[in-house]
Design a protein around this motif. Structure first.
Motif, PDB file in Angstrom:
ATOM      1  N   VAL A  41       0.871  -1.385  -0.131  1.00 13.49           N
ATOM      2  CA  VAL A  41      -0.074   0.033  -0.216  1.00 13.49           C
ATOM      3  C   VAL A  41       0.785   1.164   0.195  1.00 13.49           C
ATOM      4  O   VAL A  41       0.504   2.257  -0.712  1.00 13.49           O
ATOM      5  CB  VAL A  41      -0.964  -0.011   1.190  1.00 13.49           C
ATOM      6  N   ARG A  42       1.852   1.319   0.734  1.00  9.85           N
ATOM      7  CA  ARG A  42       2.832   2.279   0.952  1.00  9.85           C
ATOM      8  C   ARG A  42       3.542   2.433  -0.555  1.00  9.85           C
ATOM      9  O   ARG A  42       3.541   3.820  -0.764  1.00  9.85           O
ATOM     10  CB  ARG A  42       3.956   2.061   2.093  1.00  9.85           C
ATOM     11  N   SER A  43       3.945   1.615  -1.233  1.00  8.48           N
ATOM     12  CA  SER A  43       4.646   1.774  -2.242  1.00  8.48           C
ATOM     13  C   SER A  43       3.583   2.216  -3.382  1.00  8.48           C
ATOM     14  O   SER A  43       4.129   2.998  -4.324  1.00  8.48           O
ATOM     15  CB  SER A  43       5.458   0.568  -2.626  1.00  8.48           C
ATOM     16  N   VAL A  44       2.514   1.656  -3.248  1.00 12.26           N
ATOM     17  CA  VAL A  44       1.371   2.256  -4.415  1.00 12.26           C
ATOM     18  C   VAL A  44       1.341   3.646  -4.149  1.00 12.26           C
ATOM     19  O   VAL A  44       1.141   4.573  -5.061  1.00 12.26           O
ATOM     20  CB  VAL A  44       0.167   1.538  -4.220  1.00 12.26           C
ATOM     21  N   ALA A  45       1.120   3.911  -2.904  1.00 10.31           N
ATOM     22  CA  ALA A  45       0.907   5.497  -2.674  1.00 10.31           C
ATOM     23  C   ALA A  45       2.264   6.225  -3.063  1.00 10.31           C
ATOM     24  O   ALA A  45       1.934   7.261  -3.930  1.00 10.31           O
ATOM     25  CB  ALA A  45       0.939   5.703  -0.996  1.00 10.31           C
ATOM     26  N   THR A  46       3.147   5.901  -2.921  1.00  8.15           N
ATOM     27  CA  THR A  46       4.381   6.645  -3.408  1.00  8.15           C
ATOM     28  C   THR A  46       4.481   6.518  -4.730  1.00  8.15           C
ATOM     29  O   THR A  46       4.775   7.881  -5.737  1.00  8.15           O
ATOM     30  CB  THR A  46       5.802   5.859  -2.941  1.00  8.15           C
ATOM     31  N   LYS A  47       4.191   5.664  -5.487  1.00  9.54           N
ATOM     32  CA  LYS A  47       4.047   5.772  -7.130  1.00  9.54           C
ATOM     33  C   LYS A  47       3.132   6.804  -7.589  1.00  9.54           C
ATOM     34  O   LYS A  47       3.342   7.440  -8.523  1.00  9.54           O
ATOM     35  CB  LYS A  47       3.840   4.224  -7.673  1.00  9.54           C
ATOM     36  N   CYS A  48       1.679   6.637  -6.940  1.00  8.80           N
ATOM     37  CA  CYS A  48       0.836   7.607  -7.343  1.00  8.80           C
ATOM     38  C   CYS A  48       1.230   8.980  -7.151  1.00  8.80           C
ATOM     39  O   CYS A  48       1.156   9.894  -8.177  1.00  8.80           O
ATOM     40  CB  CYS A  48      -0.259   7.503  -6.571  1.00  8.80           C
ATOM     41  N   LEU A  49       1.849   9.329  -5.904  1.00 10.51           N
ATOM     42  CA  LEU A  49       2.486  10.708  -5.916  1.00 10.51           C
ATOM     43  C   LEU A  49       3.455  11.027  -6.687  1.00 10.51           C
ATOM     44  O   LEU A  49       3.238  12.218  -7.427  1.00 10.51           O
ATOM     45  CB  LEU A  49       2.896  10.875  -4.288  1.00 10.51           C
ATOM     46  N   LEU A  82       1.106  17.972   0.288  1.00  8.51           N
ATOM     47  CA  LEU A  82      -0.327  18.309  -0.090  1.00  8.51           C
ATOM     48  C   LEU A  82      -1.428  17.398   0.087  1.00  8.51           C
ATOM     49  O   LEU A  82      -2.612  17.521  -0.221  1.00  8.51           O
ATOM     50  CB  LEU A  82      -0.294  18.676  -1.702  1.00  8.51           C
ATOM     51  N   LEU A  83      -1.123  16.256   0.519  1.00  4.31           N
ATOM     52  CA  LEU A  83      -2.263  15.082   0.842  1.00  4.31           C
ATOM     53  C   LEU A  83      -3.011  15.501   2.015  1.00  4.31           C
ATOM     54  O   LEU A  83      -2.488  15.816   3.036  1.00  4.31           O
ATOM     55  CB  LEU A  83      -1.378  13.702   1.152  1.00  4.31           C
ATOM     56  N   MET A  84      -4.302  15.455   2.046  1.00  5.67           N
ATOM     57  CA  MET A  84      -5.275  16.323   2.864  1.00  5.67           C
ATOM     58  C   MET A  84      -5.807  14.864   3.756  1.00  5.67           C
ATOM     59  O   MET A  84      -6.127  15.175   5.004  1.00  5.67           O
ATOM     60  CB  MET A  84      -6.223  16.759   2.467  1.00  5.67           C
ATOM     61  N   ALA A  85      -5.900  13.769   2.963  1.00  9.37           N
ATOM     62  CA  ALA A  85      -6.585  12.643   3.782  1.00  9.37           C
ATOM     63  C   ALA A  85      -6.373  11.298   2.616  1.00  9.37           C
ATOM     64  O   ALA A  85      -6.116  11.636   1.584  1.00  9.37           O
ATOM     65  CB  ALA A  85      -7.816  12.691   3.935  1.00  9.37           C
ATOM     66  N   ALA A  86      -6.522  10.225   3.168  1.00  9.18           N
ATOM     67  CA  ALA A  86      -6.556   9.127   2.284  1.00  9.18           C
ATOM     68  C   ALA A  86      -7.686   8.204   3.067  1.00  9.18           C
ATOM     69  O   ALA A  86      -7.825   8.309   4.152  1.00  9.18           O
ATOM     70  CB  ALA A  86      -5.241   8.404   2.563  1.00  9.18           C
ATOM     71  N   GLY A  87      -8.367   7.333   1.900  1.00  8.37           N
ATOM     72  CA  GLY A  87      -9.307   6.237   2.380  1.00  8.37           C
ATOM     73  C   GLY A  87      -8.716   4.951   2.051  1.00  8.37           C
ATOM     74  O   GLY A  87      -8.078   4.705   1.063  1.00  8.37           O
ATOM     75  N   VAL A  88      -9.215   4.023   2.774  1.00  7.04           N
ATOM     76  CA  VAL A  88      -8.751   2.744   2.330  1.00  7.04           C
ATOM     77  C   VAL A  88      -9.916   1.689   2.501  1.00  7.04           C
ATOM     78  O   VAL A  88     -10.480   1.808   3.553  1.00  7.04           O
ATOM     79  CB  VAL A  88      -7.508   1.962   3.305  1.00  7.04           C
ATOM     80  N   ARG A 135      -1.133   2.821  11.335  1.00  9.31           N
ATOM     81  CA  ARG A 135       0.093   2.355  10.616  1.00  9.31           C
ATOM     82  C   ARG A 135       0.335   3.210   9.307  1.00  9.31           C
ATOM     83  O   ARG A 135       1.171   3.701   9.030  1.00  9.31           O
ATOM     84  CB  ARG A 135       0.075   1.005  10.429  1.00  9.31           C
ATOM     85  N   LEU A 136      -0.672   3.554   8.441  1.00 11.38           N
ATOM     86  CA  LEU A 136      -0.689   4.116   7.339  1.00 11.38           C
ATOM     87  C   LEU A 136      -0.429   5.635   7.591  1.00 11.38           C
ATOM     88  O   LEU A 136       0.224   6.332   6.916  1.00 11.38           O
ATOM     89  CB  LEU A 136      -2.059   3.884   6.397  1.00 11.38           C
ATOM     90  N   GLU A 137      -1.114   6.266   8.892  1.00 10.92           N
ATOM     91  CA  GLU A 137      -1.037   7.788   8.820  1.00 10.92           C
ATOM     92  C   GLU A 137       0.608   8.098   8.988  1.00 10.92           C
ATOM     93  O   GLU A 137       0.842   9.062   8.775  1.00 10.92           O
ATOM     94  CB  GLU A 137      -1.693   8.041  10.368  1.00 10.92           C
TER      95      GLU A 137
END
Lengths: 393, 393
Positions: free
Chosen positions: A138-146, A155-161, A190-192
């Motif tokens: 999940v973390r690496s997918v986040a990094t790739k998207c950004l 600039l991330l205001m929130a994330a939903g899972v 953990r994701l926060e």
């Protein structure tokens, strides 16, 4: 209750002096209107909010200063008279991430504050992957998207899972029979840490229901059930316009109503619920049964009939309980809605006082990840309202 | 959404000039505090609302002028220093009526704005009475309550009516299998004419749920199911602190889940569902079965076991759907909760992910009429808030 928020406002007002109260209210009102319909002129905003033009102008100045609004360049074609200035909500003033964490894949979507997708990324994962490694994905997918969306993490205001499981209000996965080792995982916390923004976790069917209301067939329906039909059977409930999660987050776990019957009939259509069952062979078998049933082959029709009987049993129990306006059928078998819907309806007509409207999902397979985006956007909206308040004070 | 009410306030404010906005807010805040805890001094009210003392004083003056508040006489014993003035909410500034309209009787309760009963009246009726005559009985019960309570009809702020049936949002009874000729009766409209106040009609199980939250075991529970167990099987749902009625008012009609099984097992315990079945003979038979079961007689225990199995089936279906915090068991068989609860719990433990708390109704047989009173009080509260707003503007 309106009263509580009024009282909160009165208290704030007492602490910070009278003029600020109205300025806060005005700023929030103008921002909300601007979000709802951009671009807009001062006159548009005054008409929509019921505020005076100078008040709107002051609010817009505050919002521009804080980065939430911007003035549009004048339309080049116009020449007659002085053109009215037009303002728009700056959707790029913040971003959100949404994730669909499944057994076989993790999907991430990066979106701006208007919900426009900036980038999406999907990674296949081993169904047996343990919790730590799946969270790392999940973390690496986040990094790739950004990175690919060229958006700075700040600039991330929130994330939903979205996860296939039961989720406590604090974002802990209390039970997942699908993801190995996820029972008790404090996923939000953990994701926060790694995403440096608030993270909201929800059940996949709840997320799909949110998405259907946002982009699908349930736009103005306030009481609906989303049936996520696939290997797992789950339901997402929206009641009074809000997701109903239940006291322990277990609302909609209707697959447990008659578990043996459900497993038996699911197996006939979708293959056994073992880890091998997701092999292509099974998927093709399912597609073949669906195709055969469409062509009227007796045995295939009977498998679909039996499958629908148990689906209808679930739908009836939920309908007798909450009497929704609409039931949306989606998930892995959403594509076979042409076969499922009329059969479910027939059963419901004979068992319910009033059969709700039945509809196939209009969002399709993306519903779960889009719901996660919506979850994050809702949180961003709330934060925005609060910041707009801070701005004006 | 807070935003909508803020916008409404801003609009009002624009029309009526700036100072009134705060005055409205203040007046409502002071009235709400005074209702919650009377008597109170200006200092108490200032502390509770967060308003300044002069602001509270101005609000109290407005409220006294309009009859919602009054000053208490000084306590006679006190002699040291000047005693602080104390104010109380005038519960006698308005009244409400609540009705339980059943097959065999109509009960009416007249209460003041604190919910204190002023008078109650019960009339036995022929189960076969037609709709017009039954409505006439409601009117005459209302008249008796007002006359014997010495309350002028003009002081009625609202009335609530509980009926065994499905009720549309406009107060029309869309379906009642219990009251002859009531399908389609526009009950709210017809009673509003004679009572000269707003009338709110609701299903009996919904009303019982409201009462249980008001006076019973569910005081601070926001998600609960009230199982009204008797000859008819109904459920009232409170979700997020509010009654959930469903799109067509048919939420909680769970008795239809497995109707043949339910009828069969109900018949064994409560006698056949014909009009003769309500004769004393049957009631005594039921009481005897309950007594025998308590004493451990095998046949009686089996009747109770079977009855509870179907009750549990209903409770499981509703729990899997909405995952409530609490299930309250009440109605005609509420007195046998000692037999029912442990049996229902055993079934639920084996079928649900998390069995909600189970409790016997603490309100008992009066729950349905008290819920009707609460329904009317809720409406009176709302009207009060609006009038307090008008006062201050």
């Amino acid at each position: 209750m309106v009263y509580h928020s009024l009282r909160a406002l009165v208290k704030e007002n007492r602490m910070s002096g009278s003029p600020s109260l109205l300025r806060v209210i005005n700023s929030v009102a103008v921002l909300s209107e601007l979000r709802a319909s951009s671009p807009a002129t001062l006159a548009d905003l005054a008409a929509a909010t019921g505020l005076s033009r100078p008040t709107v102008e002051a609010a817009i100045e505050d919002l521009i200063e804080q980065g939430w609004a911007a003035e549009l360049a004048a339309e080049p074609g116009r020449r007659v008279g002085r053109p009215a200035r037009r303002y728009h909500f700056r959707a790029d003033s913040g971003y959100v991430l949404g994730f669909d964490v499944g057994r076989h894949r993790v999907i991430g979507v990066l979106a701006d504050l208007n919900g426009q997708q900036v980038h999406s990324h999907e990674t296949q994962v081993d169904p047996q992957l343990d919790a730590d490694k799946r969270i790392a994905v999940v973390r690496s997918v986040a990094t790739k998207c950004l990175a690919r969306g060229k958006v700075d993490r700040s600039l991330l205001m929130a994330a939903g899972v979205s996860v296939p499981g039961i989720v406590a209000p604090d974002g802990t996965v209390t039970l997942s029979t699908v993801l190995p080792g996820w029972n008790g995982i404090q996923l939000a916390r953990r994701l926060e840490k790694s995403l440096s923004c608030k993270v909201f976790v929800d059940n996949d069917a709840n997320a799909a229901a949110l998405a259907e209301r946002w982009h699908g067939v349930a736009g103005d329906v306030s009481d609906l059930i989303y049936l996520l039909v696939g290997r797992r059977m789950g339901a997402g409930l929206i009641l009074g316009g809000r997701v109903h999660r239940g006291f322990g987050g277990a609302a909609g776990e209707i697959g447990l109503l008659d578990p043996r019957k459900w497993e038996l009939r699911r197996e006939k259509l979708l293959g056994p619920a073992t880890q091998e069952s997701i092999a292509d062979r099974d998927h093709q078998l399912t597609e073949q049964i669906i195709g055969d049933a469409r062509a009227g082959a007796r045995e295939a029709v009977r498998i679909i009939d039996d499958f629908c009987e148990v689906l209808a049993q679930h739908a009836v129990a939920m309908t007798l309980t909450i009497d929704p306006e609409l039931i949306v059928v989606g998930g892995g078998l959403g594509g076979a809605a042409d076969l499922l819907l009329p059969r479910i309806k027939r059963h419901m007509d004979s068992a319910c006082l009033r059969t709700p409207e039945l509809a196939a999902s209009a969002v399709g397979q993306e519903a779960v990840v889009l719901g996660a985006v919506r979850l994050a956007l809702n949180a961003a909206d709330e934060a925005l309202r609060q910041r707009a308040g801070t701005t004006a004070r």
